[in-house]
Design a protein around this motif. Structure first.
Motif, PDB file in Angstrom:
ATOM      1  N   ILE A  90       0.841  -1.202   0.000  1.00  0.00           N
ATOM      2  CA  ILE A  90       0.000   0.000   0.000  1.00  0.00           C
ATOM      3  C   ILE A  90       0.874   1.250   0.000  1.00  0.00           C
ATOM      4  O   ILE A  90       1.661   1.465   0.924  1.00  0.00           O
ATOM      5  CB  ILE A  90      -0.928   0.030   1.233  1.00  0.00           C
ATOM      6  N   PRO A  91       0.779   2.108  -1.010  1.00  0.00           N
ATOM      7  CA  PRO A  91       1.587   3.336  -1.031  1.00  0.00           C
ATOM      8  C   PRO A  91       1.188   4.285   0.089  1.00  0.00           C
ATOM      9  O   PRO A  91       0.010   4.440   0.396  1.00  0.00           O
ATOM     10  CB  PRO A  91       1.280   3.942  -2.406  1.00  0.00           C
ATOM     11  N   PHE A  92       2.180   4.898   0.707  1.00  0.00           N
ATOM     12  CA  PHE A  92       1.976   5.853   1.788  1.00  0.00           C
ATOM     13  C   PHE A  92       2.463   7.213   1.302  1.00  0.00           C
ATOM     14  O   PHE A  92       3.654   7.427   1.110  1.00  0.00           O
ATOM     15  CB  PHE A  92       2.747   5.389   3.025  1.00  0.00           C
ATOM     16  N   TYR A  93       1.533   8.147   1.089  1.00  0.00           N
ATOM     17  CA  TYR A  93       1.876   9.436   0.506  1.00  0.00           C
ATOM     18  C   TYR A  93       2.176  10.467   1.588  1.00  0.00           C
ATOM     19  O   TYR A  93       1.405  10.657   2.530  1.00  0.00           O
ATOM     20  CB  TYR A  93       0.737   9.947  -0.378  1.00  0.00           C
ATOM     21  N   LYS A  94       3.315  11.147   1.405  1.00  0.00           N
ATOM     22  CA  LYS A  94       3.695  12.261   2.262  1.00  0.00           C
ATOM     23  C   LYS A  94       3.426  13.559   1.510  1.00  0.00           C
ATOM     24  O   LYS A  94       3.039  13.553   0.347  1.00  0.00           O
ATOM     25  CB  LYS A  94       5.173  12.146   2.635  1.00  0.00           C
ATOM     26  N   ILE A  95       3.687  14.686   2.191  1.00  0.00           N
ATOM     27  CA  ILE A  95       3.396  15.972   1.551  1.00  0.00           C
ATOM     28  C   ILE A  95       4.205  16.188   0.279  1.00  0.00           C
ATOM     29  O   ILE A  95       3.746  16.843  -0.650  1.00  0.00           O
ATOM     30  CB  ILE A  95       3.613  17.151   2.525  1.00  0.00           C
ATOM     31  N   PRO A 129     -11.025   8.326   2.908  1.00  0.00           N
ATOM     32  CA  PRO A 129     -11.609   9.126   1.822  1.00  0.00           C
ATOM     33  C   PRO A 129     -12.344   8.283   0.794  1.00  0.00           C
ATOM     34  O   PRO A 129     -12.015   7.122   0.556  1.00  0.00           O
ATOM     35  CB  PRO A 129     -10.396   9.829   1.198  1.00  0.00           C
ATOM     36  N   VAL A 130     -13.339   8.901   0.183  1.00  0.00           N
ATOM     37  CA  VAL A 130     -14.130   8.281  -0.877  1.00  0.00           C
ATOM     38  C   VAL A 130     -13.604   8.783  -2.221  1.00  0.00           C
ATOM     39  O   VAL A 130     -13.153   9.932  -2.325  1.00  0.00           O
ATOM     40  CB  VAL A 130     -15.620   8.645  -0.714  1.00  0.00           C
ATOM     41  N   LYS A 131     -13.649   7.932  -3.220  1.00  0.00           N
ATOM     42  CA  LYS A 131     -13.195   8.331  -4.552  1.00  0.00           C
ATOM     43  C   LYS A 131     -13.859   9.648  -4.962  1.00  0.00           C
ATOM     44  O   LYS A 131     -15.063   9.815  -4.844  1.00  0.00           O
ATOM     45  CB  LYS A 131     -13.524   7.238  -5.567  1.00  0.00           C
ATOM     46  N   GLY A 132     -13.039  10.576  -5.451  1.00  0.00           N
ATOM     47  CA  GLY A 132     -13.560  11.875  -5.877  1.00  0.00           C
ATOM     48  C   GLY A 132     -13.386  12.971  -4.852  1.00  0.00           C
ATOM     49  O   GLY A 132     -13.458  14.154  -5.191  1.00  0.00           O
ATOM     50  N   GLU A 133     -13.149  12.606  -3.582  1.00  0.00           N
ATOM     51  CA  GLU A 133     -12.955  13.635  -2.562  1.00  0.00           C
ATOM     52  C   GLU A 133     -11.574  14.276  -2.720  1.00  0.00           C
ATOM     53  O   GLU A 133     -10.662  13.698  -3.306  1.00  0.00           O
ATOM     54  CB  GLU A 133     -13.139  13.046  -1.167  1.00  0.00           C
ATOM     55  N   VAL A 134     -11.437  15.466  -2.161  1.00  0.00           N
ATOM     56  CA  VAL A 134     -10.243  16.283  -2.385  1.00  0.00           C
ATOM     57  C   VAL A 134      -9.264  16.139  -1.236  1.00  0.00           C
ATOM     58  O   VAL A 134      -9.627  16.292  -0.066  1.00  0.00           O
ATOM     59  CB  VAL A 134     -10.624  17.766  -2.556  1.00  0.00           C
ATOM     60  N   LEU A 135      -8.010  15.836  -1.581  1.00  0.00           N
ATOM     61  CA  LEU A 135      -6.916  15.788  -0.603  1.00  0.00           C
ATOM     62  C   LEU A 135      -6.086  17.060  -0.750  1.00  0.00           C
ATOM     63  O   LEU A 135      -5.866  17.542  -1.863  1.00  0.00           O
ATOM     64  CB  LEU A 135      -6.032  14.574  -0.853  1.00  0.00           C
ATOM     65  N   ILE A 136      -5.610  17.601   0.376  1.00  0.00           N
ATOM     66  CA  ILE A 136      -4.833  18.840   0.334  1.00  0.00           C
ATOM     67  C   ILE A 136      -3.670  18.761   1.318  1.00  0.00           C
ATOM     68  O   ILE A 136      -3.822  18.249   2.429  1.00  0.00           O
ATOM     69  CB  ILE A 136      -5.736  20.068   0.639  1.00  0.00           C
ATOM     70  N   THR A 167       4.947  22.399   1.130  1.00  0.00           N
ATOM     71  CA  THR A 167       4.341  23.136   0.020  1.00  0.00           C
ATOM     72  C   THR A 167       2.836  23.092   0.220  1.00  0.00           C
ATOM     73  O   THR A 167       2.148  22.203  -0.272  1.00  0.00           O
ATOM     74  CB  THR A 167       4.724  22.513  -1.334  1.00  0.00           C
ATOM     75  N   ILE A 168       2.324  24.052   0.978  1.00  0.00           N
ATOM     76  CA  ILE A 168       0.932  23.991   1.403  1.00  0.00           C
ATOM     77  C   ILE A 168      -0.029  24.281   0.257  1.00  0.00           C
ATOM     78  O   ILE A 168       0.272  25.026  -0.659  1.00  0.00           O
ATOM     79  CB  ILE A 168       0.653  24.947   2.584  1.00  0.00           C
ATOM     80  N   GLY A 169      -1.184  23.622   0.326  1.00  0.00           N
ATOM     81  CA  GLY A 169      -2.254  23.915  -0.624  1.00  0.00           C
ATOM     82  C   GLY A 169      -2.248  23.095  -1.889  1.00  0.00           C
ATOM     83  O   GLY A 169      -3.045  23.347  -2.778  1.00  0.00           O
ATOM     84  N   LYS A 170      -1.371  22.091  -1.990  1.00  0.00           N
ATOM     85  CA  LYS A 170      -1.393  21.237  -3.176  1.00  0.00           C
ATOM     86  C   LYS A 170      -2.590  20.306  -3.076  1.00  0.00           C
ATOM     87  O   LYS A 170      -2.757  19.595  -2.081  1.00  0.00           O
ATOM     88  CB  LYS A 170      -0.105  20.426  -3.291  1.00  0.00           C
ATOM     89  N   CYS A 171      -3.417  20.279  -4.106  1.00  0.00           N
ATOM     90  CA  CYS A 171      -4.649  19.497  -4.079  1.00  0.00           C
ATOM     91  C   CYS A 171      -4.629  18.391  -5.129  1.00  0.00           C
ATOM     92  O   CYS A 171      -4.108  18.580  -6.227  1.00  0.00           O
ATOM     93  CB  CYS A 171      -5.858  20.385  -4.344  1.00  0.00           C
ATOM     94  N   VAL A 172      -5.217  17.252  -4.782  1.00  0.00           N
ATOM     95  CA  VAL A 172      -5.465  16.188  -5.747  1.00  0.00           C
ATOM     96  C   VAL A 172      -6.851  15.635  -5.475  1.00  0.00           C
ATOM     97  O   VAL A 172      -7.356  15.696  -4.352  1.00  0.00           O
ATOM     98  CB  VAL A 172      -4.417  15.053  -5.685  1.00  0.00           C
ATOM     99  N   VAL A 173      -7.464  15.095  -6.511  1.00  0.00           N
ATOM    100  CA  VAL A 173      -8.742  14.401  -6.364  1.00  0.00           C
ATOM    101  C   VAL A 173      -8.432  12.923  -6.147  1.00  0.00           C
ATOM    102  O   VAL A 173      -7.734  12.306  -6.958  1.00  0.00           O
ATOM    103  CB  VAL A 173      -9.630  14.605  -7.614  1.00  0.00           C
ATOM    104  N   ASP A 210      -1.050  11.544   8.100  1.00  0.00           N
ATOM    105  CA  ASP A 210      -1.819  12.091   9.221  1.00  0.00           C
ATOM    106  C   ASP A 210      -2.257  13.536   9.010  1.00  0.00           C
ATOM    107  O   ASP A 210      -2.906  13.862   8.024  1.00  0.00           O
ATOM    108  CB  ASP A 210      -1.078  11.913  10.552  1.00  0.00           C
ATOM    109  N   SER A 211      -1.886  14.463   9.905  1.00  0.00           N
ATOM    110  CA  SER A 211      -2.412  15.836   9.840  1.00  0.00           C
ATOM    111  C   SER A 211      -1.774  16.679   8.746  1.00  0.00           C
ATOM    112  O   SER A 211      -2.220  17.794   8.486  1.00  0.00           O
ATOM    113  CB  SER A 211      -2.213  16.529  11.187  1.00  0.00           C
ATOM    114  N   ASN A 212      -0.735  16.178   8.103  1.00  0.00           N
ATOM    115  CA  ASN A 212      -0.089  16.959   7.041  1.00  0.00           C
ATOM    116  C   ASN A 212      -0.851  16.890   5.724  1.00  0.00           C
ATOM    117  O   ASN A 212      -0.654  17.722   4.845  1.00  0.00           O
ATOM    118  CB  ASN A 212       1.348  16.476   6.825  1.00  0.00           C
TER     119      ASN A 212
END
Length: 390
Positions: A51-56, A82-89, A94-100, A110-112
């Motif tokens: 399972i990939p673990f994504y950091k900031i 999260p549900v598919k389609g929800e927004v991660l930020i 580098t604050i404010g980077k968004c992905v769907v 976690d909180s990052n």
């Protein structure tokens, strides 16, 4: 699409025909929930896993850390996800980077990295994505911030239209995004082609013929310093540069910066013409480029000069294919003049160099055209984001 141009009101500058209602304003926390993953400790991660673990730093890119399937499954049974389609930020770095969120099994730091959990009964997730992507997080409520806290997100005022208009806007922007992604893939294909053909030419699996169809002479090994005068640029204050080329400042200035292929700006004077440069210091140390025409370069650029035609894109690419091996990584990365002078490469004859250089130039010109087209698409999207939203 109509230009409303209604200032100081809840109307965007551009709207699709048939939509006239004023946009509604609410806090993000009134239409969505801010959620985060449970903390994962360093000893629970590994360089390989299921399972990939994504950091900031890796959100939206390739992960460098993984967790086990069992840890992930246990988490999903106990906590929100999260549900598919929800927004991660991203909320730090580098604050404010968004992905769907694409719905694939993944874990987030976690909180990052938090996600906007929303039923879509009031506002579409992709509409939220565009709102957050278009938010200037460096200034929030006239205060400089270095982190987005959950309360920042909950208290963020957003303006939005009816769901039907939201769908129109997001569909339109999705079409632009698809064109941008297609253009990125086109550029990647040309870059891969350039890498492949360069390797084939430099390994001499592919050889050019002379005008009579005969083989060119065998390549000869020589030191860079045997062919070139090895020098470097001068110190130049950044406030003397212009960001745009003009009649007063027509000459490009190259430095060690990573963006724009080292182009730092434009100056009213030049130092060199038709020469090869390389970055002597910093993260890009050892990066070699052919600079056509008259140019200026700073003191963190080494310069190779030759009046007999050896300064060309063929030789710059040849040196670039090996130069990183000679960079010293003790402290600040460096490739100094003395080391560059001693690098040995196989030099084709001048005639074959010319043929190779012309071939490389044609590919690079194509890449530049495609890259410029990408910039135009990105600028187009930026324009619509600024005018389709309030």
């Amino acid at each position: 699409m109509k230009n409303k141009n209604k200032k100081n009101s809840n109307f965007p500058n551009l709207r699709f025909p048939g939509f006239e209602d004023e946009w509604e304003e609410k806090k993000l926390g009134e239409v969505a929930e801010i959620q985060m993953c449970k903390r994962i400790f360093a000893n629970q991660t590994s360089e390989k896993g299921e399972i990939p673990f994504y950091k900031i730093g890796t959100l939206g890119n390739t992960p460098d850390t993984f967790i086990s399937r069992s840890l992930f499954d246990n988490y999903k049974e106990m906590y929100n996800y999260p549900v598919k389609g929800e927004v991660l930020i991203t909320c730090a770095g580098t604050i404010g980077k968004c992905v769907v969120f694409d719905g694939n099994d993944s874990y987030f730091q976690d909180s990052n990295i938090v996600w906007i959990s929303n039923s879509e009964t009031v506002i579409k997730n992709k509409f939220i994505y565009h709102i957050l992507s278009n938010t200037n997080w460096s200034k929030l409520n006239s205060t400089t911030i270095t982190r987005i806290y959950n309360d920042n997100l909950r208290s963020l005022y957003i303006l939005y239209p009816t769901k039907i208009e939201q769908e129109k806007v997001t569909l339109f922007l999705s079409l632009i995004d698809e064109r941008i992604l297609t253009q990125i893939k086109i550029i990647e294909e040309w870059e891969n082609y350039m890498r492949g053909i360069r390797e084939a030419i430099f390994s001499q699996k592919i050889r050019f013929k002379d005008k009579d169809g005969s083989n060119f002479p065998e390549w000869k090994e020589k030191k860079v310093g045997d062919i070139f005068e090895v020098t470097r640029g001068n110190v130049l204050a950044i406030n003397l540069l212009s960001s745009e080329k003009s009649q007063e400042k027509p000459y490009p200035v190259y430095s060690s910066q990573t963006k724009n292929k080292g182009l730092a700006g434009y100056h009213n004077d030049f130092l060199f013409q038709n020469a090869i440069t390389w970055t002597t210091d910093g993260a890009n140390a050892g990066d070699v480029n052919y600079r056509e025409g008259k140019f200026y370069c700073t003191n963190v650029c080494g310069v190779l000069l030759n009046t007999e035609g050896y300064a060309n894109i063929c030789i710059s690419e040849l040196i670039n294919s090996v130069s990183k091996k000679y960079v010293s990584y003790v402290g600040n990365p460096k490739l100094m003049n003395g080391v560059m002078s001693k690098i040995k490469i196989l030099f084709p004859s001048l005639e074959e160099q010319t043929k190779i250089a012309l071939f490389f130039s044609s590919i690079k010109n194509k890449l530049e055209m495609e890259s410029q087209l990408l910039i135009e698409y990105q600028d187009q999207k930026k324009y619509f984001l600024q005018n389709l939203f309030i």
